[in-house]
Design an enzyme around this catalytic site. Structure first.
Site, PDB file in Angstrom:
ATOM      1  N   LYS A   1       1.119  -1.211  -0.222  1.00 62.42           N
ATOM      2  CA  LYS A   1       0.243  -0.007  -0.127  1.00 62.42           C
ATOM      3  C   LYS A   1       1.002   1.252  -0.097  1.00 62.42           C
ATOM      4  O   LYS A   1       0.438   1.782  -0.939  1.00 62.42           O
ATOM      5  CB  LYS A   1      -0.659   0.185   1.578  1.00 62.42           C
TER       6      LYS A   1
ATOM      7  N   GLU B   1      10.671  -4.582   4.607  1.00 61.57           N
ATOM      8  CA  GLU B   1      10.756  -6.000   4.075  1.00 61.57           C
ATOM      9  C   GLU B   1      10.180  -5.870   2.847  1.00 61.57           C
ATOM     10  O   GLU B   1      11.171  -7.462   1.844  1.00 61.57           O
ATOM     11  CB  GLU B   1       9.949  -6.907   5.137  1.00 61.57           C
TER      12      GLU B   1
ATOM     13  N   GLY C   1      -5.268  -2.034   4.925  1.00 67.18           N
ATOM     14  CA  GLY C   1      -4.267  -3.557   4.826  1.00 67.18           C
ATOM     15  C   GLY C   1      -4.794  -4.455   4.648  1.00 67.18           C
ATOM     16  O   GLY C   1      -4.999  -5.377   3.951  1.00 67.18           O
ATOM     17  N   ARG C   2      -5.574  -4.880   6.144  1.00 65.38           N
ATOM     18  CA  ARG C   2      -5.805  -5.931   5.865  1.00 65.38           C
ATOM     19  C   ARG C   2      -7.167  -6.339   5.503  1.00 65.38           C
ATOM     20  O   ARG C   2      -7.159  -6.969   5.839  1.00 65.38           O
ATOM     21  CB  ARG C   2      -5.526  -6.137   8.069  1.00 65.38           C
TER      22      ARG C   2
ATOM     23  N   GLU D   1      -4.638  -7.062  14.478  1.00 69.27           N
ATOM     24  CA  GLU D   1      -4.412  -5.656  13.773  1.00 69.27           C
ATOM     25  C   GLU D   1      -5.195  -5.286  14.457  1.00 69.27           C
ATOM     26  O   GLU D   1      -4.760  -3.578  14.357  1.00 69.27           O
ATOM     27  CB  GLU D   1      -4.195  -5.498  12.611  1.00 69.27           C
TER      28      GLU D   1
ATOM     29  N   HIS E   1      -5.470 -33.581  17.337  1.00 74.11           N
ATOM     30  CA  HIS E   1      -3.554 -35.017  17.155  1.00 74.11           C
ATOM     31  C   HIS E   1      -2.486 -33.957  18.173  1.00 74.11           C
ATOM     32  O   HIS E   1      -2.237 -34.424  18.184  1.00 74.11           O
ATOM     33  CB  HIS E   1      -3.587 -35.613  16.512  1.00 74.11           C
TER      34      HIS E   1
ATOM     35  N   LYS F   1       9.593  -1.077  14.284  1.00 76.09           N
ATOM     36  CA  LYS F   1      10.002  -0.663  13.137  1.00 76.09           C
ATOM     37  C   LYS F   1      11.120   0.430  13.153  1.00 76.09           C
ATOM     38  O   LYS F   1      12.194   0.710  12.935  1.00 76.09           O
ATOM     39  CB  LYS F   1       8.368  -0.108  12.466  1.00 76.09           C
TER      40      LYS F   1
HETATM   41  O1  F6P Z   1       2.355  -4.589   9.724  1.00 75.90           O
HETATM   42  C1  F6P Z   1       2.229  -3.350   9.479  1.00 75.90           C
HETATM   43  C2  F6P Z   1       0.617  -3.021   8.505  1.00 75.90           C
HETATM   44  O2  F6P Z   1       1.221  -1.036   8.205  1.00 75.90           O
HETATM   45  C3  F6P Z   1      -0.147  -3.722   8.247  1.00 75.90           C
HETATM   46  O3  F6P Z   1      -0.478  -3.037   8.620  1.00 75.90           O
HETATM   47  C4  F6P Z   1       0.278  -3.633   6.736  1.00 75.90           C
HETATM   48  O4  F6P Z   1      -0.897  -4.148   5.934  1.00 75.90           O
HETATM   49  C5  F6P Z   1       1.601  -3.930   6.740  1.00 75.90           C
HETATM   50  O5  F6P Z   1       1.752  -3.517   7.376  1.00 75.90           O
HETATM   51  C6  F6P Z   1       2.148  -4.004   5.050  1.00 75.90           C
HETATM   52  O6  F6P Z   1       1.827  -2.288   4.315  1.00 75.90           O
HETATM   53  P1  F6P Z   1       2.186  -2.226   3.000  1.00 75.90           P
HETATM   54  O7  F6P Z   1       1.129  -2.870   2.017  1.00 75.90           O
HETATM   55  O8  F6P Z   1       1.907  -0.854   2.812  1.00 75.90           O
HETATM   56  O9  F6P Z   1       3.468  -2.712   3.173  1.00 75.90           O
END
Ligand code: F6P
Length: 548
Positions: free
Chosen positions: A213, A219, A274-275, A360, A391, A511
């Site tokens: 987003k 990452e 995002g979620r 979240e 199990h 972060k």
């Molecule tokens: O973990 C925090 C967060 O902002 C989530 O809400 C989101 O889904 C994820 O990081 C990834 O964010 P982006 O889509 O901006 O890379």
């Protein structure tokens, strides 16, 4: 006045809350055995149905009075107004001053939903059309890579909502996917994730979808840069990037900066969390896997559940009932977790997906008016597909000391008929909720001739609440319905707990600290460390160990 301002009394002071506290005193110890014995109509009374989803919630520790009081609570919390506010596009994400309109992602072409004076529905459909054209090109072998080979591998690079939704839906709908293509999902900044994802792939046939987003998530950007380097090394030319990388993002500038042609960018908007984004362009890898038609059917499932949530009376409304029941256990029985137990191998990533969606969203301690809560908010969600969990951890659910309400999700029709497998799976599905509810009494164990000393070990107290979601068949549509069901359960919970379910400030601190620590780990010379003594020692130890 916004709808959340209407609640001036603290939640725990509200009449419905107080009434539920009193009611808990009378019902908290009643056993499901007697609730069923006293009411032959119980299964009918406490069930609800919508389309291909049947919800049996009779194995909950409730009476008609409980339900009435929970609905009173929802009414006192203005749930209906808040639902309308969300669907209308009000800026209910107050800490980020944003509308919350994942429901617009599945709105029909002729719907009208206004954000800041603009109807967003045509934009949504423009992106869907662009995704459709692209997905078709890739699926038909018309989108050629740099060396003129068709694409056979799609690697989605994203994390959190930009990964969990796509990977869950890919696994869930694998049956409907294009089997001569390979789909991989890279999320962890651990280099192993990327390395393993591409180790057997031919770069000339591989498409990377960088899904983020913000397009700034460390990452994802690190993995995307490694993917770029891998591709260029394999194909020997930087020009290759434009045929092998597309982006899904709200941030055009950063996409350009990365070197992806914005003609190959699929947009979404800041009013999609995002979620809550897997049915936006974030689902591009899914659309390529299952095809645009199936993706559309999935959106229809989402939409059907949206309409159900916004229009059906609270007492027959699936997300409302399940949301309120979760509050009943979380806040009155002090249950700390909820187990999500899908009896379908295709739903193996569904619990992981729900972890971000639920925790979240509602893992918050501050109310919309800035007060610290004096009650529990989100429980911990976890789970595994049945029968594997049986199990492993079911022992604790059956005989441990913790109360764990469970959601059982099963399908009447299997996608893979194979002899007795499905009936056996479903026999376990029904057996578990029966065993959890009714247990096995001391008398029953004794009557089996069990030695006295062994009797207590073999008693099952029972009285463990479960919801059963029995769905006709796992299809793109029913998957969409299930996801929207949980989205709206989370919404219902957030309204009662009065938290902003759509921000996520709690992910920020880690972060920022990681950004500070990164150069301290990489530095050639001994860095000056100004953390606490534990963190300083660990960093020094790491530097020493890694260089040996
Ligand atoms: O973990 C925090 C967060 O902002 C989530 O809400 C989101 O889904 C994820 O990081 C990834 O964010 P982006 O889509 O901006 O890379």
């Amino acid at each position: 006045m916004t709808t959340h301002d209407k609640n001036t009394t603290s939640l725990t002071e509200q009449p419905a809350w107080k009434a539920l506290e009193q009611h808990y005193k009378t019902i908290g110890t009643i056993h499901l055995r007697s609730l069923f014995a006293d009411d032959p109509q119980r299964a009918e009374r406490f069930s609800a149905e919508f389309d291909d989803i049947y919800l049996d919630y009779s194995k909950n520790r409730i009476t008609a009075e409980t339900l009435k009081l929970l609905i009173n609570l929802a009414e006192e919390c203005h749930l209906r107004d808040r639902i309308d506010a969300m669907f209308r596009g009000d800026k209910i994400n107050i800490t980020e001053n944003r509308s919350v309109l994942h429901t617009a992602l599945r709105a029909p072409r002729d719907a009208k939903i206004m954000v800041d004076g603009v109807n967003v529905v045509p934009e949504v459909h423009n992106v869907l059309d662009k995704m459709t054209a692209f997905a078709d090109q890739v699926r038909n072998g018309e989108w050629l890579g740099f060396t003129q080979k068709p694409i056979r591998n799609v690697v989605n690079i994203g994390i959190g909502g930009s990964d969990l939704g796509p990977v869950m839906a890919y696994e869930a709908l694998k049956h409907y996917s294009k089997r001569d293509m390979t789909f991989r999902f890279v999320s962890n900044v651990d280099g192993t994730d990327f390395t393993e994802a591409v180790h057997d792939l031919d770069a000339a046939e591989t498409l990377f979808i960088v899904s983020s987003k913000t397009f700034t998530t460390i990452e994802t950007m690190t993995n995307a840069h490694s993917a770029r380097a891998w591709l260029i090394k394999s194909l020997g030319d930087e020009q290759a990037v434009s045929r092998h990388f597309v982006a899904v993002s709200t941030n055009t500038k950063e996409v350009e900066k990365f070197g992806i042609d914005t003609a190959n960018m699929f947009g979404f908007w800041d009013w999609v969390g995002g979620r809550y984004s897997m049915d936006s362009a974030i689902g591009l890898s899914n659309m390529i896997a299952i095809g645009p038609h199936n993706f559309k059917l999935m959106l229809e499932g989402f939409l059907a559940m949206d309409e159900h949530f916004r229009s059906v009376p609270l007492g027959k409304n699936l997300p409302v009932i399940m949301g309120l029941l979760s509050i009943w256990y979380n806040n009155f029985f002090n249950a700390q977790t909820v187990a999500i137990l899908p009896y379908d191998q295709y739903l193996k990533r569904f619990p992981a997906y729900l972890q971000q969606l639920t925790m979240e969203s509602n893992g918050k301690r501050i109310t919309l008016d800035g007060q610290v809560v004096n009650y529990q908010t989100s429980p911990i969600y976890w789970g595994e597909p049945g029968t594997n969990g049986q199990h492993s951890f079911y022992q604790l659910i059956h005989q441990g000391t913790k109360l764990i309400p469970c959601d059982f999700i099963g399908f009447a029709q299997t996608l893979n008929p194979a002899g007795v497998h499905h009936d056996m799976l479903m026999a376990n599905f029904f057996a578990q909720t029966e065993a959890l509810a009714f247990g096995k009494t001391r008398e029953q164990v004794q009557a089996e001739g069990t030695a006295d000393w062994l009797v207590p070990h073999r008693v099952f107290e029972g009285n463990i609440p479960t919801n059963t979601l029995l769905v006709k068949r796992l299809t793109p549509k029913t998957l969409g319905m299930l996801i929207a069901l949980y989205e709206h359960i989370v919404f219902t919970q957030g309204v009662i707990w009065r938290v902003d379910s759509f921000d996520q400030w709690g992910v920020e601190l880690g972060k920022i600290l990681a950004k500070k620590i990164s150069p301290e780990l990489e530095s050639e010379t001994e860095p000056e460390l100004k953390h606490d003594s534990s963190t300083n020692t660990l960093i020094r130890r790491y530097r020493k160990m890694k260089n040996k």
